[in-house]
Design a protein around this motif. Structure first.
Motif, PDB file in Angstrom:
ATOM      1  N   PHE A  79     -59.756 139.447  44.635  1.00 40.33           N
ATOM      2  CA  PHE A  79     -58.633 139.402  45.276  1.00 40.33           C
ATOM      3  C   PHE A  79     -58.451 138.384  46.186  1.00 40.33           C
ATOM      4  O   PHE A  79     -59.375 137.987  46.782  1.00 40.33           O
ATOM      5  CB  PHE A  79     -57.984 140.697  45.678  1.00 40.33           C
ATOM      6  CG  PHE A  79     -58.809 141.259  46.834  1.00 40.33           C
ATOM      7  CD1 PHE A  79     -58.584 140.891  48.121  1.00 40.33           C
ATOM      8  CD2 PHE A  79     -59.927 142.079  46.638  1.00 40.33           C
ATOM      9  CE1 PHE A  79     -59.196 141.357  49.341  1.00 40.33           C
ATOM     10  CE2 PHE A  79     -60.760 142.612  47.643  1.00 40.33           C
ATOM     11  CZ  PHE A  79     -60.239 142.188  48.841  1.00 40.33           C
ATOM     12  N   LYS A  80     -57.244 137.948  46.857  1.00 37.71           N
ATOM     13  CA  LYS A  80     -56.939 137.319  48.015  1.00 37.71           C
ATOM     14  C   LYS A  80     -56.558 137.801  48.954  1.00 37.71           C
ATOM     15  O   LYS A  80     -55.568 138.843  48.886  1.00 37.71           O
ATOM     16  CB  LYS A  80     -56.216 135.852  47.604  1.00 37.71           C
ATOM     17  CG  LYS A  80     -56.913 134.949  46.530  1.00 37.71           C
ATOM     18  CD  LYS A  80     -56.133 133.761  46.081  1.00 37.71           C
ATOM     19  CE  LYS A  80     -56.697 132.897  45.362  1.00 37.71           C
ATOM     20  NZ  LYS A  80     -55.949 131.563  44.778  1.00 37.71           N
ATOM     21  N   GLY A  81     -56.478 137.497  50.182  1.00 36.23           N
ATOM     22  CA  GLY A  81     -56.018 138.102  51.300  1.00 36.23           C
ATOM     23  C   GLY A  81     -57.242 139.082  52.207  1.00 36.23           C
ATOM     24  O   GLY A  81     -58.417 138.822  51.911  1.00 36.23           O
ATOM     25  N   GLU A  82     -56.772 139.796  53.001  1.00 36.57           N
ATOM     26  CA  GLU A  82     -57.798 140.531  53.882  1.00 36.57           C
ATOM     27  C   GLU A  82     -57.450 142.173  53.626  1.00 36.57           C
ATOM     28  O   GLU A  82     -56.108 142.605  53.976  1.00 36.57           O
ATOM     29  CB  GLU A  82     -57.783 140.237  55.341  1.00 36.57           C
ATOM     30  CG  GLU A  82     -58.331 138.857  55.607  1.00 36.57           C
ATOM     31  CD  GLU A  82     -59.815 138.749  55.627  1.00 36.57           C
ATOM     32  OE1 GLU A  82     -60.275 139.851  55.386  1.00 36.57           O
ATOM     33  OE2 GLU A  82     -60.246 137.556  55.547  1.00 36.57           O
ATOM     34  N   VAL A  83     -58.536 142.820  53.651  1.00 37.32           N
ATOM     35  CA  VAL A  83     -58.161 144.272  53.835  1.00 37.32           C
ATOM     36  C   VAL A  83     -59.393 144.907  54.422  1.00 37.32           C
ATOM     37  O   VAL A  83     -60.643 144.596  54.475  1.00 37.32           O
ATOM     38  CB  VAL A  83     -58.589 144.894  52.266  1.00 37.32           C
ATOM     39  CG1 VAL A  83     -58.461 146.538  52.361  1.00 37.32           C
ATOM     40  CG2 VAL A  83     -57.422 144.439  51.147  1.00 37.32           C
ATOM     41  N   PHE A  84     -58.973 145.614  55.551  1.00 35.53           N
ATOM     42  CA  PHE A  84     -59.831 146.437  56.690  1.00 35.53           C
ATOM     43  C   PHE A  84     -59.700 147.834  56.471  1.00 35.53           C
ATOM     44  O   PHE A  84     -58.529 148.471  56.457  1.00 35.53           O
ATOM     45  CB  PHE A  84     -59.679 145.887  58.054  1.00 35.53           C
ATOM     46  CG  PHE A  84     -59.892 144.441  58.085  1.00 35.53           C
ATOM     47  CD1 PHE A  84     -61.268 144.365  58.671  1.00 35.53           C
ATOM     48  CD2 PHE A  84     -59.173 143.457  58.147  1.00 35.53           C
ATOM     49  CE1 PHE A  84     -61.688 142.796  59.215  1.00 35.53           C
ATOM     50  CE2 PHE A  84     -59.329 141.990  58.263  1.00 35.53           C
ATOM     51  CZ  PHE A  84     -60.679 141.797  58.775  1.00 35.53           C
ATOM     52  N   ILE A  85     -60.779 148.653  56.182  1.00 38.32           N
ATOM     53  CA  ILE A  85     -60.992 149.914  56.263  1.00 38.32           C
ATOM     54  C   ILE A  85     -61.669 150.328  57.572  1.00 38.32           C
ATOM     55  O   ILE A  85     -62.932 149.942  57.709  1.00 38.32           O
ATOM     56  CB  ILE A  85     -61.514 150.532  55.155  1.00 38.32           C
ATOM     57  CG1 ILE A  85     -60.721 149.984  53.861  1.00 38.32           C
ATOM     58  CG2 ILE A  85     -61.618 152.216  55.011  1.00 38.32           C
ATOM     59  CD1 ILE A  85     -59.376 150.376  53.682  1.00 38.32           C
ATOM     60  N   SER A  86     -60.905 151.155  58.226  1.00 35.11           N
ATOM     61  CA  SER A  86     -61.493 151.431  59.647  1.00 35.11           C
ATOM     62  C   SER A  86     -62.142 150.495  60.490  1.00 35.11           C
ATOM     63  O   SER A  86     -63.217 150.414  60.970  1.00 35.11           O
ATOM     64  CB  SER A  86     -62.651 152.642  59.523  1.00 35.11           C
ATOM     65  OG  SER A  86     -62.140 153.673  58.835  1.00 35.11           O
ATOM     66  N   GLY A  87     -61.359 149.408  60.397  1.00 25.77           N
ATOM     67  CA  GLY A  87     -61.965 148.132  61.115  1.00 25.77           C
ATOM     68  C   GLY A  87     -62.936 147.210  60.401  1.00 25.77           C
ATOM     69  O   GLY A  87     -63.570 146.265  61.295  1.00 25.77           O
ATOM     70  N   LYS A  88     -63.405 147.381  59.280  1.00 22.77           N
ATOM     71  CA  LYS A  88     -64.353 146.677  58.815  1.00 22.77           C
ATOM     72  C   LYS A  88     -63.832 146.032  57.480  1.00 22.77           C
ATOM     73  O   LYS A  88     -62.979 146.516  56.481  1.00 22.77           O
ATOM     74  CB  LYS A  88     -65.613 147.684  58.437  1.00 22.77           C
ATOM     75  CG  LYS A  88     -66.209 148.172  59.497  1.00 22.77           C
ATOM     76  CD  LYS A  88     -67.477 148.877  59.159  1.00 22.77           C
ATOM     77  CE  LYS A  88     -68.411 149.528  60.333  1.00 22.77           C
ATOM     78  NZ  LYS A  88     -69.519 150.036  60.143  1.00 22.77           N
ATOM     79  N   SER A  89     -64.012 144.837  57.222  1.00 24.39           N
ATOM     80  CA  SER A  89     -63.596 143.916  56.102  1.00 24.39           C
ATOM     81  C   SER A  89     -64.186 144.377  54.766  1.00 24.39           C
ATOM     82  O   SER A  89     -65.329 144.629  54.802  1.00 24.39           O
ATOM     83  CB  SER A  89     -63.961 142.550  55.965  1.00 24.39           C
ATOM     84  OG  SER A  89     -63.622 142.014  55.067  1.00 24.39           O
ATOM     85  N   ILE A  90     -63.271 144.968  53.899  1.00 22.80           N
ATOM     86  CA  ILE A  90     -63.824 145.391  52.241  1.00 22.80           C
ATOM     87  C   ILE A  90     -64.555 144.405  51.784  1.00 22.80           C
ATOM     88  O   ILE A  90     -65.719 144.742  51.016  1.00 22.80           O
ATOM     89  CB  ILE A  90     -62.688 146.095  51.750  1.00 22.80           C
ATOM     90  CG1 ILE A  90     -63.257 147.004  50.795  1.00 22.80           C
ATOM     91  CG2 ILE A  90     -61.788 144.882  51.133  1.00 22.80           C
ATOM     92  CD1 ILE A  90     -62.251 147.975  50.195  1.00 22.80           C
ATOM     93  N   SER A  91     -64.261 143.076  51.980  1.00 23.49           N
ATOM     94  CA  SER A  91     -64.910 141.993  51.148  1.00 23.49           C
ATOM     95  C   SER A  91     -66.242 141.629  51.851  1.00 23.49           C
ATOM     96  O   SER A  91     -67.447 141.528  50.945  1.00 23.49           O
ATOM     97  CB  SER A  91     -63.998 140.713  51.462  1.00 23.49           C
ATOM     98  OG  SER A  91     -62.960 140.758  50.873  1.00 23.49           O
ATOM     99  N   LYS A  92     -66.502 142.104  53.111  1.00 27.40           N
ATOM    100  CA  LYS A  92     -67.902 141.823  53.807  1.00 27.40           C
ATOM    101  C   LYS A  92     -68.723 143.061  54.114  1.00 27.40           C
ATOM    102  O   LYS A  92     -69.890 142.845  53.995  1.00 27.40           O
ATOM    103  CB  LYS A  92     -67.625 141.315  55.257  1.00 27.40           C
ATOM    104  CG  LYS A  92     -66.975 139.571  54.974  1.00 27.40           C
ATOM    105  CD  LYS A  92     -66.440 139.218  56.334  1.00 27.40           C
ATOM    106  CE  LYS A  92     -66.023 138.011  56.261  1.00 27.40           C
ATOM    107  NZ  LYS A  92     -65.379 137.488  57.731  1.00 27.40           N
ATOM    108  N   ASN A  93     -68.165 144.113  54.022  1.00 26.39           N
ATOM    109  CA  ASN A  93     -68.676 145.425  54.082  1.00 26.39           C
ATOM    110  C   ASN A  93     -68.335 146.436  53.140  1.00 26.39           C
ATOM    111  O   ASN A  93     -67.990 147.551  53.336  1.00 26.39           O
ATOM    112  CB  ASN A  93     -68.326 145.812  55.549  1.00 26.39           C
ATOM    113  CG  ASN A  93     -68.932 144.959  56.585  1.00 26.39           C
ATOM    114  OD1 ASN A  93     -69.914 144.809  56.789  1.00 26.39           O
ATOM    115  ND2 ASN A  93     -67.829 144.189  57.113  1.00 26.39           N
TER     116      ASN A  93
END
Length: 298
Positions: A55-69
């Motif tokens: 996907f494109k865009g940014e998603v953060f769960i509890s302050g952490k990026s879902i793409s990176k973590n």
């Protein structure tokens, strides 16, 4: 913010399932996530839970990026999918112990969750022997087992009888006091009973993001009127305080006004001044179902 979504885009071939949406949900909020079939709800929930990574865009769960973590964010989420995937040949306690081992959760936590979701009397039964309501409790127990910050619930009350509805609804409200809950359903009454806020998605775009308490206090009313003959839209637009107008069927119109004062007398005067007869005139309470219909019918 426990959930933060920024400029989220997801396409299948040439079709955009999710079209540049953004929203945030904070801890302690229960948010209803609504939309007609094919609106993009399921795609958003699959992205939030890490099942869709392209996907494109940014998603953060509890302050952490879902793409990176990805693994870290998955640990922060408890997910109950629409079709609750349970191993029905397993005993309830056995199934929860299996999930606990994955999350490295203690046996004490299993006992605590069983009691909290009201499964103590069913813990030594096979899942296939349970009613729909108790199976939903098992799914909720599995979602809550590792004490996640975020709960994502997809149609958690589908198929439940009235007593089970109340029990599951109360459980979600209780858990929502110190967690972030995204609650997807087609049942408007459930959203009104459980949620603090509603996000409505249609054709991949967010068309409403509102607190339910604000909706109840809005200076707005809906009137449905049927005339005895066809009327030009431009003529009806001369009515005062008119916010929105929709032709329901030939001579029947749905009129939304920007104030709470009863406007039926104004509609009656309008008809008299223009040589029209009113065949039906009804004031409709504006609720979530009306709003949903208004925003998703086109």
């Amino acid at each position: 913010m426990s959930i933060q979504v920024s400029n989220l885009l997801k396409s299948y071939a040439s079709e955009r399932a999710v079209d540049d949406i953004s929203f945030t949900i904070k801890k302690g909020e229960i948010v209803g996530f609504l939309g007609p079939n094919g609106a993009g709800k399921s795609t958003v929930m699959k992205i939030l839970t890490g099942f869709l990574e392209d996907f494109k865009g940014e998603v953060f769960i509890s302050g952490k990026s879902i793409s990176k973590n990805l693994m870290e964010t998955k640990k922060a989420i408890g997910y109950l999918p629409e079709h609750n995937p349970l191993y029905t040949e397993m005993f309830v306690r056995e199934y929860l112990a299996f999930n606990a081992e994955i999350y490295k959760v203690s046996k004490e936590q299993i006992i605590s969750i069983i009691n909290k979701v009201g499964l103590a009397s069913q813990a030594n039964k096979k899942i296939k022997e349970l009613s729909k309501g108790y199976r939903q409790r098992v799914g909720l127990a599995a979602a809550l087992l590792h004490n996640p910050d975020v709960l994502i619930l997809d149609e958690p009350t589908t198929g439940l009888d009235p007593n089970q509805l109340v029990e599951i609804r109360d459980l979600i409200k209780e858990k929502g006091k110190n967690k972030t809950v995204l609650f997807s359903t087609h049942i408007m009454q459930e959203v009104e009973a459980v949620c603090d806020r509603v996000i409505i998605i249609n054709k991949g775009k967010i068309v409403a993001d509102r607190y339910l308490k604000d909706m109840q206090n809005e200076q707005e009313q809906l009137i449905e009127v049927e005339f005895d003959k066809l009327v030009e839209k431009q003529l009806i637009e001369s009515l005062p305080k008119l916010k929105n107008i929709k032709n329901i069927h030939e001579t029947t119109w749905e009129l939304t006004f920007n104030l709470k004062d009863d406007m039926r007398s104004s509609v009656f005067d309008f008809a008299h001044e223009n040589g029209l007869k009113i065949l039906n005139l009804t004031r409709i309470s504006i609720n979530l179902e009306n709003l949903f219909r208004e925003l998703t019918q086109n």
